[in-house]
Scaffold this motif. Structure first.
Motif, short mmCIF file in Angstrom:
data_model
loop_
_atom_site.label_atom_id
_atom_site.label_comp_id
_atom_site.label_asym_id
_atom_site.label_seq_id
_atom_site.Cartn_x
_atom_site.Cartn_y
_atom_site.Cartn_z
N PRO A 17 -13.30 4.19 0.06
CA PRO A 17 -12.60 4.29 -1.20
C PRO A 17 -11.41 3.35 -1.25
N CYS A 18 -10.83 3.07 -0.09
CA CYS A 18 -9.65 2.23 -0.05
C CYS A 18 -10.01 0.80 -0.38
N GLU A 19 -11.14 0.36 0.06
CA GLU A 19 -11.57 -1.02 -0.15
C GLU A 19 -13.07 -1.04 -0.39
N GLY A 197 -4.95 9.02 -5.85
CA GLY A 197 -3.85 8.06 -5.98
C GLY A 197 -3.39 7.54 -4.63
N CYS A 198 -2.32 6.74 -4.66
CA CYS A 198 -1.84 6.15 -3.41
C CYS A 198 -0.37 5.78 -3.55
N ASP A 199 0.41 6.11 -2.52
CA ASP A 199 1.83 5.77 -2.51
C ASP A 199 2.13 4.51 -1.70
N TYR A 200 1.10 3.89 -1.12
CA TYR A 200 1.33 2.63 -0.43
C TYR A 200 1.36 1.51 -1.48
N ALA A 201 1.66 0.33 -1.05
CA ALA A 201 1.79 -0.77 -2.01
C ALA A 201 1.24 -2.04 -1.39
N CYS A 202 0.01 -1.97 -0.89
CA CYS A 202 -0.59 -3.15 -0.27
C CYS A 202 -0.62 -4.27 -1.33
N SER A 203 -0.25 -5.47 -0.90
CA SER A 203 0.05 -6.51 -1.88
C SER A 203 -1.19 -7.01 -2.62
N TYR A 204 -2.38 -6.70 -2.11
CA TYR A 204 -3.62 -7.19 -2.73
C TYR A 204 -4.31 -6.13 -3.58
N CYS A 205 -3.76 -4.91 -3.63
CA CYS A 205 -4.56 -3.78 -4.10
C CYS A 205 -4.12 -3.24 -5.46
N VAL A 206 -5.11 -2.97 -6.31
CA VAL A 206 -4.82 -2.46 -7.66
C VAL A 206 -4.75 -0.93 -7.71
N VAL A 207 -5.15 -0.27 -6.63
CA VAL A 207 -5.29 1.19 -6.70
C VAL A 207 -4.01 1.92 -7.12
N PRO A 208 -2.83 1.58 -6.56
CA PRO A 208 -1.64 2.32 -7.02
C PRO A 208 -1.42 2.14 -8.52
N HIS A 209 -1.83 0.98 -9.04
CA HIS A 209 -1.66 0.71 -10.47
C HIS A 209 -2.70 1.48 -11.30
N GLY A 241 -10.34 10.54 -0.18
CA GLY A 241 -9.02 10.18 -0.69
C GLY A 241 -8.79 8.72 -0.37
N GLN A 242 -8.02 8.01 -1.20
CA GLN A 242 -7.72 6.61 -0.90
C GLN A 242 -7.01 6.52 0.45
N THR A 243 -6.15 7.50 0.70
CA THR A 243 -5.49 7.60 2.01
C THR A 243 -5.63 9.08 2.40
N VAL A 244 -6.83 9.43 2.82
CA VAL A 244 -7.18 10.85 2.98
C VAL A 244 -6.27 11.56 3.97
N SER A 278 -9.01 6.65 6.04
CA SER A 278 -7.75 6.90 6.73
C SER A 278 -6.87 5.66 6.68
N HIS A 279 -5.59 5.87 6.46
CA HIS A 279 -4.64 4.76 6.58
C HIS A 279 -4.11 4.77 8.01
N PRO A 280 -4.10 3.60 8.68
CA PRO A 280 -3.63 3.58 10.07
C PRO A 280 -2.24 4.16 10.26
N ARG A 317 1.48 -6.14 3.35
CA ARG A 317 2.30 -4.90 3.32
C ARG A 317 1.49 -3.71 3.82
N ARG A 318 0.87 -3.92 4.98
CA ARG A 318 0.04 -2.84 5.53
C ARG A 318 0.84 -1.86 6.39
N THR A 319 2.07 -2.14 6.67
CA THR A 319 3.00 -1.22 7.36
C THR A 319 2.69 -0.97 8.85
S1 SF4 Z 1 -3.47 2.10 1.16
FE1 SF4 Z 1 -3.25 0.03 0.34
S2 SF4 Z 1 -5.41 -0.68 0.14
FE2 SF4 Z 1 -5.49 1.56 0.33
S3 SF4 Z 1 -5.47 2.32 -1.79
FE3 SF4 Z 1 -3.33 2.31 -1.10
S4 SF4 Z 1 -2.51 0.33 -1.76
FE4 SF4 Z 1 -4.75 0.19 -1.85
#
Ligand code: SF4
Length: 480
Positions: A17-19, A197-209, A241-244, A278-280, A317-319
């Motif tokens: 779901p994340c990518e 939804g997602c609270d991260y802000a990866c610079s390439y990703c539209v999901v938070p938007h 979940g995007q970040t389950v 999962s988000h690392p 911005r993968r943290t």
């Molecule tokens: S973690 Fe990053 S790549 Fe995954 S949904 Fe959130 S902003 Fe997008």
């Protein structure tokens, strides 16, 4: 797994779901054999029918199942085809440029459809393009982003009353999309969203938007659905979940992700629990410990890395750094159970040098993934990476993707060959008539094709002895 390696029996069930991959389009067939009868309550038919076409990841696929539930609740019936449907919905994905383009091309095909046919756009493209969709395709009547699905019953009611243009585009909801019923298309594996939804802000990703901020479901609601699924005959649940693993129970119980995992795994009748993605950053040792001591938790972790280069991870911005990621991998490799690891990797991110790319290749070797989804970077609107300098030329991206896929293919062949001679439990989820083979997956999510003298194995757990291996799957015969 890179697209070339994605040979899943259920194409959508293998995407992150994340990518998600660009366009594993799925239709929602009428009367899908996958219905679990006691999940669909009778409702008075309204004489109308619907058809949903889904683009993107499991999250989108499961959203479509819930949207179908909303429509069935209102008396709609599933149509056999788009041509027969009164209401056609596209549940869209905009994470890759091609997928977004495909939606507009599909909409173009309906330009001269009967004016009685109502057409709607849901999901990420709806959220991203908003009311501009009405400008580009004036024959569309409904535009609803994924963060506004809770409003769908109201929006559909307005359409039923003759509404011409209805929209649901709010992002400020703090609630999740829950419905009384869900029309599940997969008879073997049930999807269950625990966080949206997602609270991260990866610079390439539209999901938070497009999907808005992170919202977790109350644990009791998740567990009640898991119990209903078990009651309906499901034995395998995939938590989504995007970040389950950022899950945090909003109810007074305040469960953490691992506590919820253990409680879902303890539901009577549930034999397999998976979770994606999962988000690392939120991947803790406790998750590995839970897998180690809870047989119902599957031997599989999908942990998207995106790049093997720390400078590129920083630009994304993968943290986390490469070393921090590899430390988490070392916890998984130290587990008592042989946990399979899969990932997502982007090549050609702006500024990615040969040396950065080489780091992604060496990471493949360092981790030993069982499969990856790999993508060429494509700039998306409303992302900070879209304005970054030093774009990698398309031909270079394609060349890097080919090198990455080739290296991963060799790794998969070597890993799968090690399984030859072993016997594994397989949940049967398909049949290849032409090859006279059954298909299924191990707890580690590895596709297995096998022969058996028995009939009607769908949904059963069987023991399979592996006799052959290829890059994408293993093959064998049932042990009777
Ligand atoms: S973690 Fe990053 S790549 Fe995954 S949904 Fe959130 S902003 Fe997008």
């Amino acid at each position: 797994m890179s697209k070339a390696f994605d040979i899943g029996i259920e194409a959508l069930a293998t995407a992150s779901p994340c990518e998600p991959p660009a366009a594993p389009a799925q239709t929602s067939p009428a009367g899908a054999s996958g219905f679990r009868a006691n999940e669909i309550p009778a409702s008075a038919p309204n004489g109308k029918s619907f058809y949903i076409e889904t683009f993107g990841c499991q999250m989108n696929a499961h959203d479509s199942e819930k949207v179908a539930g909303v429509l069935i609740e209102r008396g709609y019936a599933a149509a056999e085809s788009m041509a027969q449907a009164d209401l056609v919905l596209y549940n869209t994905c905009s994470i890759r440029e091609k997928a977004a383009q495909k939606v507009f091309s599909r909409l173009g095909e309906l330009r001269y459809a009967s004016p009685r046919k109502v057409i709607g756009v849901l999901g990420c493209v709806a959220q991203q393009e908003g009311e501009e969709i009405f400008e580009r395709a004036p024959w569309v009547s409904l535009v609803c982003g994924s963060a506004s699905y809770r409003k769908l019953p109201e929006l559909v009611a307005r359409l039923d009353e003759g509404g011409r243009r209805v929209t649901g585009l709010d992002l400020d909801t703090d609630e999740t999309f829950e419905t009384e019923i869900t029309r599940r298309d997969n008879p073997i594996r049930a999807y269950l969203t625990i966080i949206e939804g997602c609270d991260y802000a990866c610079s390439y990703c539209v999901v938070p938007h497009t999907r808005g901020p992170e919202r977790s479901r109350a644990s009791e609601s998740v567990l009640a659905e898991a119990r209903r699924l078990a009651g309906a005959g499901y034995t395998e649940i995939q938590l989504l979940g995007q970040t389950v693993n950022s899950y945090r129970d909003p109810s007074p119980r305040g469960l953490h992700f691992v506590e919820l995992l253990r409680e879902v795994a303890a539901v009577d009748g549930i034999r397999r629990v998976r979770f994606t993605t999962s988000h690392p950053n939120d991947f803790h040792r406790a998750i590995v410990e839970a897998i180690d001591d809870t047989p119902a938790l599957c031997d599989h972790v999908h942990l998207p890395v995106q790049s093997g280069s720390t400078p590129i991870l920083r630009a994304m911005r993968r943290t986390y750094t490469r070393d921090e990621y590899l430390e988490k991998i070392s916890w998984i490799r130290a587990a008592r159970r042989p946990i399979s690891i899969t990932s997502d990797i982007i090549v050609g991110f702006p500024g990615e040098t040969e040396k950065d790319f080489e780091q992604s290749i060496t990471l493949l070797d360092a981790v030993g993934y069982d499969s990856i989804f790999s993508f060429k970077y494509s700039p998306r609107p409303n992302t900070s990476a879209a304005a970054m300098p030093d774009a990698v030329p398309e031909e270079e991206k394609a060349a890097r993707l080919a090198i990455l896929m080739d290296r991963q293919r060799q790794i998969q062949i070597a890993r799968n060959e090690k399984l030859v001679g072993g016997t594994f439990e397989v949940l049967v989820d398909g049949r290849h008539e032409s090859r006279n083979q059954w298909a299924g997956r191990t707890t580690s999510n590895r596709p297995v094709n096998f022969t058996s003298p028995r009939q009607n194995l769908l949904g059963e757990y069987v023991q399979v002895k592996i006799t052959r291996a290829s890059a994408n799957s293993v093959a064998g015969e049932q042990v009777i």
